[in-house]
Design a protein around this motif. Structure first.
Motif, PDB file in Angstrom:
ATOM      1  N   LEU A  62      49.425  74.921  37.938  1.00 52.03           N
ATOM      2  CA  LEU A  62      49.707  73.235  37.420  1.00 52.03           C
ATOM      3  C   LEU A  62      48.554  73.356  35.978  1.00 52.03           C
ATOM      4  N   GLY A  63      47.326  73.742  36.294  1.00 51.62           N
ATOM      5  CA  GLY A  63      46.641  73.494  35.127  1.00 51.62           C
ATOM      6  C   GLY A  63      46.996  74.570  33.963  1.00 51.62           C
ATOM      7  N   ALA A  64      47.724  75.270  34.191  1.00 56.14           N
ATOM      8  CA  ALA A  64      48.182  76.413  33.075  1.00 56.14           C
ATOM      9  C   ALA A  64      49.244  75.754  32.216  1.00 56.14           C
ATOM     10  N   ILE A  65      50.020  74.824  32.474  1.00 53.57           N
ATOM     11  CA  ILE A  65      51.111  74.063  32.019  1.00 53.57           C
ATOM     12  C   ILE A  65      50.370  73.550  30.617  1.00 53.57           C
ATOM     13  N   ARG A  66      51.493  73.858  29.662  1.00 56.77           N
ATOM     14  CA  ARG A  66      51.104  73.358  28.285  1.00 56.77           C
ATOM     15  C   ARG A  66      52.109  72.809  27.477  1.00 56.77           C
ATOM     16  N   HIS A  67      52.109  71.617  26.749  1.00 57.49           N
ATOM     17  CA  HIS A  67      52.836  70.928  25.947  1.00 57.49           C
ATOM     18  C   HIS A  67      52.684  70.751  24.500  1.00 57.49           C
ATOM     19  N   THR A  68      53.416  70.940  23.659  1.00 57.87           N
ATOM     20  CA  THR A  68      53.053  70.249  22.265  1.00 57.87           C
ATOM     21  C   THR A  68      52.837  68.925  22.243  1.00 57.87           C
ATOM     22  N   ARG A  69      52.524  68.404  21.147  1.00 60.17           N
ATOM     23  CA  ARG A  69      52.440  66.850  20.773  1.00 60.17           C
ATOM     24  C   ARG A  69      53.247  66.883  19.554  1.00 60.17           C
ATOM     25  N   CYS A  70      53.809  65.344  19.457  1.00 63.87           N
ATOM     26  CA  CYS A  70      54.600  64.782  18.299  1.00 63.87           C
ATOM     27  C   CYS A  70      54.185  63.505  17.882  1.00 63.87           C
ATOM     28  N   LEU A  71      53.810  63.366  16.730  1.00 63.52           N
ATOM     29  CA  LEU A  71      53.845  62.081  16.002  1.00 63.52           C
ATOM     30  C   LEU A  71      55.337  61.622  15.819  1.00 63.52           C
ATOM     31  N   THR A  84      64.401  57.734  12.446  1.00 61.47           N
ATOM     32  CA  THR A  84      63.413  58.377  13.270  1.00 61.47           C
ATOM     33  C   THR A  84      62.882  59.786  12.507  1.00 61.47           C
ATOM     34  N   VAL A  85      61.641  59.647  12.663  1.00 62.80           N
ATOM     35  CA  VAL A  85      60.787  61.042  11.938  1.00 62.80           C
ATOM     36  C   VAL A  85      60.029  61.715  13.146  1.00 62.80           C
ATOM     37  N   HIS A  86      60.100  62.992  13.254  1.00 62.21           N
ATOM     38  CA  HIS A  86      59.483  63.616  14.097  1.00 62.21           C
ATOM     39  C   HIS A  86      58.716  64.671  13.448  1.00 62.21           C
ATOM     40  N   ALA A  87      57.386  64.481  13.583  1.00 62.27           N
ATOM     41  CA  ALA A  87      56.547  65.384  12.755  1.00 62.27           C
ATOM     42  C   ALA A  87      56.311  66.671  13.513  1.00 62.27           C
ATOM     43  N   SER A  88      56.080  67.869  12.840  1.00 67.99           N
ATOM     44  CA  SER A  88      55.841  69.268  13.479  1.00 67.99           C
ATOM     45  C   SER A  88      54.880  69.177  14.247  1.00 67.99           C
ATOM     46  N   ALA A  89      54.668  70.246  15.250  1.00 67.12           N
ATOM     47  CA  ALA A  89      53.604  70.413  16.089  1.00 67.12           C
ATOM     48  C   ALA A  89      52.262  70.487  15.343  1.00 67.12           C
ATOM     49  N   ASP A  90      52.230  71.272  14.431  1.00 67.52           N
ATOM     50  CA  ASP A  90      50.925  71.580  13.609  1.00 67.52           C
ATOM     51  C   ASP A  90      50.443  70.259  12.981  1.00 67.52           C
ATOM     52  N   PHE A  91      51.464  69.547  12.216  1.00 64.68           N
ATOM     53  CA  PHE A  91      51.000  68.280  11.852  1.00 64.68           C
ATOM     54  C   PHE A  91      50.553  67.288  12.594  1.00 64.68           C
ATOM     55  N   SER A  92      51.316  67.163  13.763  1.00 61.08           N
ATOM     56  CA  SER A  92      50.777  66.360  14.579  1.00 61.08           C
ATOM     57  C   SER A  92      49.346  66.618  15.356  1.00 61.08           C
ATOM     58  N   ASP A  93      49.080  68.071  15.537  1.00 62.67           N
ATOM     59  CA  ASP A  93      47.943  68.077  16.136  1.00 62.67           C
ATOM     60  C   ASP A  93      46.722  67.989  15.287  1.00 62.67           C
ATOM     61  N   LYS A  94      47.041  68.089  13.972  1.00 64.58           N
ATOM     62  CA  LYS A  94      45.894  67.921  12.816  1.00 64.58           C
ATOM     63  C   LYS A  94      45.693  66.463  12.659  1.00 64.58           C
ATOM     64  N   ASN A  95      46.732  65.571  12.856  1.00 68.14           N
ATOM     65  CA  ASN A  95      46.494  64.261  12.562  1.00 68.14           C
ATOM     66  C   ASN A  95      46.379  63.264  13.774  1.00 68.14           C
ATOM     67  N   ARG A 141      52.984  58.146  19.595  1.00 69.10           N
ATOM     68  CA  ARG A 141      52.345  59.323  19.955  1.00 69.10           C
ATOM     69  C   ARG A 141      53.069  59.967  21.239  1.00 69.10           C
ATOM     70  N   TRP A 142      53.629  60.990  21.162  1.00 70.51           N
ATOM     71  CA  TRP A 142      54.395  61.648  22.268  1.00 70.51           C
ATOM     72  C   TRP A 142      53.211  62.883  22.647  1.00 70.51           C
ATOM     73  N   GLY A 143      52.365  62.632  23.754  1.00 70.78           N
ATOM     74  CA  GLY A 143      51.352  63.637  24.057  1.00 70.78           C
ATOM     75  C   GLY A 143      52.006  64.916  24.812  1.00 70.78           C
ATOM     76  N   PHE A 144      53.123  64.681  25.532  1.00 69.91           N
ATOM     77  CA  PHE A 144      53.783  65.875  25.915  1.00 69.91           C
ATOM     78  C   PHE A 144      55.039  66.117  25.594  1.00 69.91           C
TER      79      PHE A 144
END
Length: 321
Positions: free
Chosen positions: A174-183, A226-237, A268-271
């Motif tokens: 369960l602890g190993a599960i990972r998601h991207t984030r999206c602005l 609707t605009v979904h930012a890239s995962a990299d842009f979302s992480d940085k911002n 913010r979509w955290g998961f």
């Protein structure tokens, strides 16, 4: 049997549907104001805007059956089956809610009781499960079986608050599960956009993964994007005030759209998308009456998350209570 489903995303809704359809008494608990999770539709200045999941596919026969029901109910319609000039993208039909992506989730929970605006503080197992609300009216719900479909980070936080340990191996997975984030940025346009059918484009600029006009999509009477930012842009911002990054998305989007954004909000979509999953579509422990599911189990795409919920229900029903 009384069953509580914590989390009203598509996994929780599909699980609740299958269990209610089998004759069980289902309560779906959700911290938000409505069902659907990332199948989210927002109203804004007379527009409808899908700002989470944009469509779903039905490659699995079980989703085809559900989709036929949604079509009969007038809740969904075809959207598109290919992307012009992008033959590498699979040609499966994409479906959308007629009035937004929340429609299928609303259909699935018609025969379930809903406990909305209910933040689960802790869960306690004695002879039955008790689910305690944080704040609000201090509601306490009781059930014979518990299904949890919230994101795994939140699931583990709930287990910690509740003093629940499922064993080293399960907790590690369960602890190993990972998601991207999206602005996500939601905007009103000053005029109709020049986007052609189906009204969506993927990766139009460096920092944008998805851009769509909900009017062209067919769910809104007014042009709204609707605009979904890239995962990299979302992480940085992620922790940067929106006013500092919004124009980095808005300006190039306006060039693609041929229209100006005159009002916007963000979410913010955290998961957003699972990168690492549990490795199985669900976890089921009949001895303590606990089942876990969600896209952190089933994988990316609405369809896989829904199947996770259905297979979680199958695991419970296989015990033949």
């Amino acid at each position: 049997m009384k069953i509580i489903v914590i989390g009203a995303g598509i996994s929780g809704c599909s699980s609740g549907y299958a269990l209610a359809n089998a004759g069980h008494e289902i309560t779906v608990v959700e911290k938000g104001r409505g069902v659907g999770g990332r199948m989210a539709t927002r109203r804004m200045d007379g527009a409808r805007i899908d700002h989470g999941a944009q469509f779903f596919t039905t490659r699995d026969p079980r989703l085809q059956v559900l989709n036929e029901q949604w079509i009969r109910e007038g809740r969904v319609s075809d959207w598109y089956d290919h992307v012009p000039s992008k033959p590498d993208i699979p040609s499966d039909m994409r479906y959308r809610g007629k009035l937004g992506m929340t429609d299928p989730a609303k259909s699935l929970t018609q025969d379930c009781d809903l406990a909305l605006n209910f933040f689960v503080e802790k869960i306690v197992k004695t002879k039955t499960w008790k689910v305690f609300e944080r704040g609000g009216t201090g509601r306490v719900l009781e059930a014979d079986h518990l299904v949890i479909t919230i994101p795994c980070v939140q699931m583990l936080e709930l287990f910690d608050r509740s003093g629940l340990d499922l064993g080293i191996e399960v907790m590690k997975r369960l602890g190993a599960i990972r998601h991207t984030r999206c602005l996500a940025l939601l905007g009103m346009l000053d005029q109709p956009s020049k986007l052609a059918e189906p009204g969506a484009i993927t990766h139009p600029t460096e920092h944008i993964d998805w851009l769509s006009d909900n009017q062209v999509k067919g769910i809104s009477q007014r042009p709204a994007i609707t605009v979904h930012a890239s995962a990299d842009f979302s992480d940085k911002n992620w922790d940067v005030p929106a006013e500092e990054w919004a124009n980095t998305l808005i300006k190039p989007a306006e060039e693609v759209l041929g229209a100006n954004v005159n009002r916007w909000v963000f979410h913010r979509w955290g998961f957003a998308k699972p990168l690492v999953t549990f490795g199985e579509s669900n976890f089921h422990n009949p001895e303590i009456g606990l089942t876990l599911a969600g896209d952190g189990f089933g994988g990316e795409r609405v369809e896989r998350a829904a199947i996770s919920g259905l297979e979680a229900a199958d695991a419970i029903l296989a015990n033949k209570f």
